[in-house]
Design a protein around this motif. Sequence first.
Motif, PDB file in Angstrom:
ATOM      1  N   VAL A 325       0.844  -1.194   0.000  1.00  0.00           N
ATOM      2  CA  VAL A 325       0.000   0.000   0.000  1.00  0.00           C
ATOM      3  C   VAL A 325       0.876   1.239   0.000  1.00  0.00           C
ATOM      4  CG1 VAL A 325      -1.771   1.296   1.242  1.00  0.00           C
ATOM      5  CG2 VAL A 325      -1.816  -1.203   1.269  1.00  0.00           C
ATOM      6  N   LYS A 326       0.622   2.151  -0.918  1.00  0.00           N
ATOM      7  CA  LYS A 326       1.375   3.384  -1.013  1.00  0.00           C
ATOM      8  C   LYS A 326       0.480   4.574  -0.675  1.00  0.00           C
ATOM      9  CE  LYS A 326       4.588   1.748  -4.592  1.00  0.00           C
ATOM     10  NZ  LYS A 326       5.114   1.989  -5.972  1.00  0.00           N
ATOM     11  N   ASP A 327       0.941   5.423   0.225  1.00  0.00           N
ATOM     12  CA  ASP A 327       0.278   6.679   0.570  1.00  0.00           C
ATOM     13  C   ASP A 327      -1.134   6.505   1.121  1.00  0.00           C
ATOM     14  OD1 ASP A 327       2.529   8.014  -0.481  1.00  0.00           O
ATOM     15  OD2 ASP A 327       1.668   7.925  -2.504  1.00  0.00           O
ATOM     16  N   ASP A 328      -1.481   5.297   1.549  1.00  0.00           N
ATOM     17  CA  ASP A 328      -2.839   5.061   2.043  1.00  0.00           C
ATOM     18  C   ASP A 328      -2.831   4.176   3.282  1.00  0.00           C
ATOM     19  OD1 ASP A 328      -5.585   5.557   1.818  1.00  0.00           O
ATOM     20  OD2 ASP A 328      -5.950   3.666   0.800  1.00  0.00           O
ATOM     21  N   GLY A 329      -1.671   4.031   3.920  1.00  0.00           N
ATOM     22  CA  GLY A 329      -1.564   3.121   5.046  1.00  0.00           C
ATOM     23  C   GLY A 329      -2.442   3.500   6.217  1.00  0.00           C
ATOM     24  N   HIS A 330      -2.714   4.806   6.383  1.00  0.00           N
ATOM     25  CA  HIS A 330      -3.549   5.245   7.503  1.00  0.00           C
ATOM     26  C   HIS A 330      -4.996   4.792   7.346  1.00  0.00           C
ATOM     27  CE1 HIS A 330      -3.993   8.274   4.361  1.00  0.00           C
ATOM     28  NE2 HIS A 330      -5.121   8.652   4.915  1.00  0.00           N
ATOM     29  N   ASN A 331      -5.381   4.441   6.129  1.00  0.00           N
ATOM     30  CA  ASN A 331      -6.755   3.989   5.866  1.00  0.00           C
ATOM     31  C   ASN A 331      -6.900   2.477   5.928  1.00  0.00           C
ATOM     32  OD1 ASN A 331      -8.273   6.383   5.522  1.00  0.00           O
ATOM     33  ND2 ASN A 331      -7.375   6.684   3.498  1.00  0.00           N
ATOM     34  N   ILE A 332      -5.826   1.754   6.199  1.00  0.00           N
ATOM     35  CA  ILE A 332      -5.884   0.304   6.325  1.00  0.00           C
ATOM     36  C   ILE A 332      -6.325  -0.074   7.735  1.00  0.00           C
ATOM     37  CG2 ILE A 332      -4.572  -1.841   6.189  1.00  0.00           C
ATOM     38  CD1 ILE A 332      -5.086  -0.467   3.498  1.00  0.00           C
ATOM     39  N   GLN A 333      -7.283  -0.962   7.829  1.00  0.00           N
ATOM     40  CA  GLN A 333      -7.787  -1.388   9.136  1.00  0.00           C
ATOM     41  C   GLN A 333      -6.760  -2.270   9.838  1.00  0.00           C
ATOM     42  OE1 GLN A 333     -10.982  -0.610  10.675  1.00  0.00           O
ATOM     43  NE2 GLN A 333      -9.686  -1.341  12.331  1.00  0.00           N
ATOM     44  N   THR A 334      -6.381  -1.874  11.028  1.00  0.00           N
ATOM     45  CA  THR A 334      -5.401  -2.638  11.797  1.00  0.00           C
ATOM     46  C   THR A 334      -6.033  -3.160  13.083  1.00  0.00           C
ATOM     47  OG1 THR A 334      -4.602  -0.581  12.808  1.00  0.00           O
ATOM     48  CG2 THR A 334      -3.415  -1.403  10.881  1.00  0.00           C
ATOM     49  N   HIS A 335      -5.458  -4.231  13.598  1.00  0.00           N
ATOM     50  CA  HIS A 335      -6.000  -4.894  14.785  1.00  0.00           C
ATOM     51  C   HIS A 335      -5.049  -4.753  15.954  1.00  0.00           C
ATOM     52  CE1 HIS A 335      -6.854  -8.422  17.417  1.00  0.00           C
ATOM     53  NE2 HIS A 335      -8.087  -8.058  17.175  1.00  0.00           N
ATOM     54  N   THR A 336      -5.617  -4.623  17.131  1.00  0.00           N
ATOM     55  CA  THR A 336      -4.847  -4.655  18.367  1.00  0.00           C
ATOM     56  C   THR A 336      -5.673  -5.436  19.385  1.00  0.00           C
ATOM     57  OG1 THR A 336      -3.631  -3.307  19.970  1.00  0.00           O
ATOM     58  CG2 THR A 336      -5.792  -2.489  19.268  1.00  0.00           C
ATOM     59  N   ASP A 337      -5.271  -5.459  20.619  1.00  0.00           N
ATOM     60  CA  ASP A 337      -5.973  -6.247  21.626  1.00  0.00           C
ATOM     61  C   ASP A 337      -7.220  -5.506  22.096  1.00  0.00           C
ATOM     62  OD1 ASP A 337      -6.705  -8.125  23.449  1.00  0.00           O
ATOM     63  OD2 ASP A 337      -5.021  -7.809  24.819  1.00  0.00           O
ATOM     64  N   TYR A 338      -8.191  -5.384  21.188  1.00  0.00           N
ATOM     65  CA  TYR A 338      -9.389  -4.617  21.488  1.00  0.00           C
ATOM     66  C   TYR A 338     -10.249  -5.260  22.574  1.00  0.00           C
ATOM     67  CZ  TYR A 338      -8.722  -1.372  17.596  1.00  0.00           C
ATOM     68  OH  TYR A 338      -8.223  -0.392  16.763  1.00  0.00           O
ATOM     69  N   MET A 339     -10.291  -6.585  22.644  1.00  0.00           N
ATOM     70  CA  MET A 339     -11.148  -7.238  23.620  1.00  0.00           C
ATOM     71  C   MET A 339     -10.691  -6.963  25.044  1.00  0.00           C
ATOM     72  SD  MET A 339     -13.650  -8.446  21.974  1.00  0.00           S
ATOM     73  CE  MET A 339     -14.449  -9.328  23.312  1.00  0.00           C
ATOM     74  N   THR A 340      -9.387  -6.929  25.267  1.00  0.00           N
ATOM     75  CA  THR A 340      -8.884  -6.573  26.588  1.00  0.00           C
ATOM     76  C   THR A 340      -9.211  -5.121  26.914  1.00  0.00           C
ATOM     77  OG1 THR A 340      -7.074  -8.169  26.433  1.00  0.00           O
ATOM     78  CG2 THR A 340      -6.813  -6.373  28.016  1.00  0.00           C
ATOM     79  N   MET A 341      -9.043  -4.246  25.935  1.00  0.00           N
ATOM     80  CA  MET A 341      -9.380  -2.839  26.127  1.00  0.00           C
ATOM     81  C   MET A 341     -10.873  -2.662  26.385  1.00  0.00           C
ATOM     82  SD  MET A 341      -7.004  -1.382  23.018  1.00  0.00           S
ATOM     83  CE  MET A 341      -7.523   0.322  23.183  1.00  0.00           C
ATOM     84  N   LEU A 342     -11.693  -3.435  25.682  1.00  0.00           N
ATOM     85  CA  LEU A 342     -13.143  -3.335  25.855  1.00  0.00           C
ATOM     86  C   LEU A 342     -13.556  -3.796  27.249  1.00  0.00           C
ATOM     87  CD1 LEU A 342     -15.891  -2.729  24.504  1.00  0.00           C
ATOM     88  CD2 LEU A 342     -15.959  -5.139  23.816  1.00  0.00           C
ATOM     89  N   LYS A 343     -12.954  -4.880  27.703  1.00  0.00           N
ATOM     90  CA  LYS A 343     -13.250  -5.379  29.044  1.00  0.00           C
ATOM     91  C   LYS A 343     -12.897  -4.329  30.085  1.00  0.00           C
ATOM     92  CE  LYS A 343     -12.218  -9.216  32.190  1.00  0.00           C
ATOM     93  NZ  LYS A 343     -11.435 -10.477  32.368  1.00  0.00           N
ATOM     94  N   ASP A 344     -11.764  -3.677  29.887  1.00  0.00           N
ATOM     95  CA  ASP A 344     -11.337  -2.626  30.806  1.00  0.00           C
ATOM     96  C   ASP A 344     -12.294  -1.441  30.770  1.00  0.00           C
ATOM     97  OD1 ASP A 344      -9.467  -1.170  32.536  1.00  0.00           O
ATOM     98  OD2 ASP A 344      -9.029   0.004  30.751  1.00  0.00           O
ATOM     99  N   ALA A 345     -12.743  -1.063  29.559  1.00  0.00           N
ATOM    100  CA  ALA A 345     -13.630   0.093  29.416  1.00  0.00           C
ATOM    101  C   ALA A 345     -15.009  -0.166  30.003  1.00  0.00           C
ATOM    102  CB  ALA A 345     -13.754   0.474  27.946  1.00  0.00           C
ATOM    103  N   CYS A 346     -15.479  -1.392  29.880  1.00  0.00           N
ATOM    104  CA  CYS A 346     -16.850  -1.713  30.292  1.00  0.00           C
ATOM    105  C   CYS A 346     -16.982  -1.961  31.787  1.00  0.00           C
ATOM    106  CB  CYS A 346     -17.354  -2.929  29.521  1.00  0.00           C
ATOM    107  SG  CYS A 346     -17.649  -2.600  27.775  1.00  0.00           S
TER     108      CYS A 346
END
Length: 367
Positions: A325-346
């Motif tokens: 991907v050229k010049d569009d990397g910020h628009n690529i969907q990336t994954h992180t440990d969202y479930m741990t973050m969600l548990k913490d937020a909730c």
Amino acid sequence: MSLHSGRLHKRSENAPGQKSKVAKQSNRKRVQPLSKLHCEKNQLVLEGITRPCVLVDTPMKGVRIDGDGGSLVRPSPLPHLGWGSSDDVWVKMVSREQSYRHSKSFMQKHPTLQPRMRSMLLDWLIEVSDEYTLHRQTFYLAQDYFDRFMSTQNDVEKSMLQLIGITCLFVASKMEEACPPKLWQMAYITAGTYYKEEILKMELIILKALRWNLCPETAVSWLQLYFQMASMSVDSDLLEPQFPQDAYIQMTRLLDLCILSINSLDFQYRVLAASVLCHFLQQEAVEKLSGLSKDVLQPCLNWMAPFVESVGRCGRVATRDFASVKDDGHNIQTHTDYMTMLKDACKNEADSQFPTPPSSTEKTDAH
């Protein structure tokens, strides 16, 4: 009159002629399948949609917006457009919030499902999007398709969620991507749980249920528009990307985390996106950019508070480079440990109170 999809039968483990054609793709990273969501029953019934969802192809003067106190659409906050009327473009965009409805109440139609199952599915779809280098808009289209589709159904079993989810992503990728993943790739990423034929059958079921209305303004498209408007120079064109990419990536992580919570469906996408932006820009500026009043934004800001805190505890997310991907990397969907973050937020979501947004001297300049 209701439409019936028929039954999608589970296959035998040793069914003849079902050997995967992609067995040689062992070098590809395997995204963990959603094994925790599986059970026995596999049947979907399409309910007749009493209110058709249609795109508005002509300007609608005096459109009323439920989320804005039933008031008439405010004057367009869009800048002057050399290629069209900013008023007409704005009214058409806002009116889609009326046509493409979503609500968390669909869970009441599915007694065996829990909100956490939706969160797990969307988190997995983010991971699949990351694996196949799909754009953020592709994931958010899939999320919208899934939530609207589930609102047309009754008694969907959890064993069907992964099939519905991957099919929604398959449809979304064909809508958004220049080179969408192949059908066999979508089947492969489920680790052999579903065959191509099953995805194709589900695709037709979903398209009929949504009445082929596949072009909503998603939460991430609103966020990108608002930030683009905030960042553009006086003489530039709205279609010319010019916002700080690193700041945008931080915003999308907060939006991703919020959308995993079913309570995010209490808010219009444009309200959700504007509330995210309030944590990076002055709220007064966001109100002007979005055309939304403080009274409209404040309930969402209150709800979002623990999500902001959870993201803050994880620090800034690093910008990733994508070889393909050229010049569009910020628009690529990336994954992180969202479930741990969600548990913490909730943990404290129900009783959290959002403090007054910080003053300009307390905020980090997003530019």
